[in-house]
Design an enzyme around this catalytic site. Structure first.
Site, PDB file in Angstrom:
ATOM      1  N   LYS A   1     -12.807  -5.973  11.233  1.00 12.32           N
ATOM      2  CA  LYS A   1     -12.093  -4.688  11.327  1.00 12.32           C
ATOM      3  C   LYS A   1     -13.079  -3.550  11.060  1.00 12.32           C
ATOM      4  CE  LYS A   1      -8.492  -1.909   8.997  1.00 12.32           C
ATOM      5  NZ  LYS A   1      -7.396  -1.878   7.999  1.00 12.32           N
TER       6      LYS A   1
ATOM      7  N   ASP B   1      -9.721   5.494   7.464  1.00  7.24           N
ATOM      8  CA  ASP B   1      -8.281   5.271   7.653  1.00  7.24           C
ATOM      9  C   ASP B   1      -7.488   6.315   6.879  1.00  7.24           C
ATOM     10  OD1 ASP B   1      -5.732   4.319   8.041  1.00  7.24           O
ATOM     11  OD2 ASP B   1      -5.990   2.505   6.823  1.00  7.24           O
TER      12      ASP B   1
ATOM     13  N   LYS C   1      -1.626   8.775   4.516  1.00 10.57           N
ATOM     14  CA  LYS C   1      -1.745   8.243   3.155  1.00 10.57           C
ATOM     15  C   LYS C   1      -1.728   9.384   2.145  1.00 10.57           C
ATOM     16  CE  LYS C   1      -4.613   4.199   4.240  1.00 10.57           C
ATOM     17  NZ  LYS C   1      -3.702   3.180   3.721  1.00 10.57           N
TER      18      LYS C   1
ATOM     19  N   ASP D   1     -12.936   0.998   4.933  1.00  9.83           N
ATOM     20  CA  ASP D   1     -12.031   0.216   5.780  1.00  9.83           C
ATOM     21  C   ASP D   1     -12.758  -0.472   6.945  1.00  9.83           C
ATOM     22  OD1 ASP D   1      -9.462  -0.765   5.953  1.00  9.83           O
ATOM     23  OD2 ASP D   1      -8.696   0.882   7.179  1.00  9.83           O
TER      24      ASP D   1
ATOM     25  N   ARG E   1      -4.296  -4.306  12.181  1.00  7.49           N
ATOM     26  CA  ARG E   1      -3.788  -5.387  13.030  1.00  7.49           C
ATOM     27  C   ARG E   1      -3.748  -4.965  14.495  1.00  7.49           C
ATOM     28  NH1 ARG E   1       1.628  -5.374   9.495  1.00  7.49           N
ATOM     29  NH2 ARG E   1       0.071  -4.627   8.000  1.00  7.49           N
TER      30      ARG E   1
HETATM   31  N1  BES Z   1      -6.766  -0.222   5.168  1.00 14.51           N
HETATM   32  C1  BES Z   1      -5.440  -0.346   4.706  1.00 14.51           C
HETATM   33  C2  BES Z   1      -5.279  -1.445   3.655  1.00 14.51           C
HETATM   34  C3  BES Z   1      -5.746  -1.116   2.270  1.00 14.51           C
HETATM   35  C4  BES Z   1      -5.054  -0.222   1.479  1.00 14.51           C
HETATM   36  C5  BES Z   1      -6.828  -1.774   1.736  1.00 14.51           C
HETATM   37  C6  BES Z   1      -5.472   0.035   0.197  1.00 14.51           C
HETATM   38  C7  BES Z   1      -7.222  -1.549   0.445  1.00 14.51           C
HETATM   39  C8  BES Z   1      -6.541  -0.619  -0.326  1.00 14.51           C
HETATM   40  C9  BES Z   1      -4.504  -0.671   5.868  1.00 14.51           C
HETATM   41  O1  BES Z   1      -4.838  -0.103   7.075  1.00 14.51           O
HETATM   42  C10 BES Z   1      -3.162  -0.142   5.490  1.00 14.51           C
HETATM   43  O2  BES Z   1      -3.029   1.035   5.378  1.00 14.51           O
HETATM   44  N2  BES Z   1      -2.208  -1.038   5.292  1.00 14.51           N
HETATM   45  C11 BES Z   1      -0.908  -0.673   4.893  1.00 14.51           C
HETATM   46  C12 BES Z   1       0.075  -1.516   5.673  1.00 14.51           C
HETATM   47  C13 BES Z   1       1.491  -1.059   5.528  1.00 14.51           C
HETATM   48  C14 BES Z   1       1.688   0.269   6.216  1.00 14.51           C
HETATM   49  C15 BES Z   1       2.398  -2.105   6.121  1.00 14.51           C
HETATM   50  C16 BES Z   1      -0.769  -0.915   3.393  1.00 14.51           C
HETATM   51  O3  BES Z   1      -1.318  -1.892   2.902  1.00 14.51           O
HETATM   52  O4  BES Z   1      -0.191  -0.085   2.735  1.00 14.51           O
HETATM   53 ZN    ZN Z   2      -6.801   0.305   7.367  1.00 11.92          ZN
HETATM   54 MN    MN Z   3      -4.018   1.813   7.345  1.00 11.16          MN
END
Ligand code: BES
Ligand code: ZN
Ligand code: MN
Length: 486
Positions: free
Chosen positions: A258, A263, A270, A281, A344
């Site tokens: 990835k 992000d 966020k 990320d 994803r």
């Molecule tokens: N890159 C993030 C995952 C992440 C978040 C890794 C915090 C480490 C720390 C990913 O793209 C993401 O934002 N995932 C979301 C998914 C959700 C929207 C279903 C998450 O984990 O909040």
């Molecule tokens: Zn991400």
């Molecule tokens: Mn994300």
């Protein structure tokens, strides 16, 4: 840093020429294999309660009479495992890292002997402890003057231990590259920067690299990857790097990383606090580059392909909106209910793209879900695979490399969460089991593959005071690939 072996002379450890001597002590008491001046210091300190034979306990002594090295550090190796040896070396380096030591000799006492795995771990620990990020802070001065590390061993062990050191150096260099890429901020480490890094490794080690741009991805029909990238002004890159170390007929190992270079969450934005950490990320992409470098520098007899979909996830007038439906490269349609579940969306097209290489196995590596951090914390990466043999290979590689993972479930019941009226699947389910539904989403694109997924959201970087990329899981992946080499 130069790592080598050194055979102790007739004067034993007391006569070893170095600026500092690190004695890794095993067992539960001072062992008879230690020469008098060293044994006396260690014995007295133990008696006085200043040293204990427990992993990570250390004792520093300066200019010990009868010992050639000006500095001596003793460090206990606990149960004698490679893991405890690593812990001992990391603890012992604390007083040596900032001092005048340029040449360090490392020896064992306590009746145990060096193994190649221990030599490898020694290199990894030294590299980890002496790494310093300077790219955007050139004023940061290295505290360490350390330039050579020699492993003190018996003559008959030199060949096998040199092999361990070389493997350790390759993994350490790959890990450092991954840390260096991931530590760079989003305005430095862009998709184009990742593509440049791939080209640089290719030039140094003889890899083949191909970089697809937006037009190429449009022609192919990567509607899901393109959807994430469309909100950003930074051009996307789809990087394919190939190490052809095996026979032509050997099916390749494919690693998919990835590469979200920042992000924001997109329109599902966020919160501001700690958003800076989303520069990490692209940790999966960085680990693919680091592994390619390590495997190629060892000239491993294996075919390895790294695939990196790289882009930013940004909110803008052109960004995807919650509810948008896109068509993936596989032909399956996806309703994007949350634009922050973007990892994803870029990985699914890369997994479909991987099919064309008729791979032996495909492993994707991604900082995919915050839920994985909640489940496993920061010690073990999450491993998902329906293929028991592949899962066990990866778990074993993680244990050997001291870069452990933990298997998570993929029961069909979890798949229900992705159902929607508007497309073949939604890109998110409910909060509960978030790392599993993310893996279930990816699994829908792997029907033609032997596939595993590593969620490294908790292990790719450290937050807070020690904020920084770890370079994980380069050690796990390198062990995994090397074990598959002929
Ligand atoms: N890159 C993030 C995952 C992440 C978040 C890794 C915090 C480490 C720390 C990913 O793209 C993401 O934002 N995932 C979301 C998914 C959700 C929207 C279903 C998450 O984990 O909040
Ligand atoms: Zn991400
Ligand atoms: Mn994300």
């Amino acid at each position: 840093m130069d790592f080598k072996t050194q055979v102790a002379g007739s004067a034993g450890l007391a006569g070893v020429a170095a600026d500092a001597l690190l004695v890794l002590v095993g067992g539960q008491a001072v062992h008879e294999d230690l020469e008098a001046p060293l044994a006396d210091v260690l014995g007295a300190a133990t008696k006085d309660g200043d040293f204990a034979f427990k992993a990570g306990h250390t004792l520093y002594a300066h200019r010990v009479a009868g010992v050639k090295a000006a500095r001596v550090v003793f460090a206990a190796t606990g149960d004698g495992s490679v893991k405890h040896l690593r812990k001992a070396v990391l603890a012992a380096l604390a007083p040596l890292r900032s001092g005048g030591t340029k040449a360090l000799a490392v020896a064992l006492s306590g009746g145990h002997a060096w193994t190649a795995a221990m030599a490898e771990a020694l290199v990894g620990a030294v590299a980890e402890a002496t790494y310093l990020y300077r790219e955007t802070k050139p004023s940061a001065t290295p505290a360490s003057k350390l330039a050579t590390v020699s492993l003190v061993c018996a003559k008959g062990d030199v060949a096998v231990l040199s092999g361990g050191l070389r493997r350790g150096e390759a993994i350490a260099d790959g890990t450092t590259l991954a840390r260096e890429c991931a530590n760079r901020p989003g305005n430095h480490c862009t998709p184009s920067f990742l593509a440049e890094q791939a080209r640089k490794i290719a030039k140094e080690h003889g890899l083949k690299v191909e970089v697809l741009d937006r037009k190429d991805c449009e022609k192919l029909g990567m509607g899901s990857f393109l959807a994430v990238a469309q909100g950003s002004d930074e051009p996307l890159k789809f990087i394919v790097a190939r190490w052809n170390g095996g026979a032509k007929a050997d099916a390749p190992v494919v690693l998919v990383g990835k590469g979200i270079t920042f992000d924001t969450g997109g329109i599902s934005i966020k919160p501001a606090s700690e958003m800076d950490e989303m520069k990490f990320d692209m940790g999966g992409a960085a680990s693919v580059l680091g592994t390619l470098k390590a495997v190629a520098s060892l000239k491993a007899k294996v075919n390895l392909i790294g695939i990196i979909p790289a882009c930013e996830n940004m909110p803008s007038g052109r960004a995807i909106k919650p509810g948008d439906v896109v068509k993936s490269l596989s032909g399956q349609t996806i309703e994007i209910l949350n634009t922050d579940a973007e990892g994803r969306l870029i990985l699914c097209d890369a997994l479909t793209y991987a099919e064309r290489f008729k791979p032996a196995v495909v492993v994707d590596i991604a900082t995919l879900t915050g839920a994985c951090v909640i489940a496993l914390g920061h010690h073990r990466s999450g491993l998902f695979s329906a293929d028991d043999a592949l899962a066990h290979e990866l778990l074993a590689a993680g244990e050997q490399a001291l870069d452990p993972a933990w298997r998570m479930p993929l029961d069909e019941e979890y798949d229900e969460a992705l159902k929607t009226h508007y497309a073949d699947m939604a890109n998110v389910g409910p909060r509960a089991g978030g790392s599993i539904t993310a893996a279930k989403f990816l699994q829908r694109f792997t029907a033609k593959l032997r596939w595993a997924h590593l969620d490294i959201a908790g292990t790719a970087w450290k937050s807070g005071h020690a904020k920084g990329a770890t370079g994980r899981p380069v050690p796990l992946l390198t062990h995994f690939v090397l074990a598959r080499a002929s």
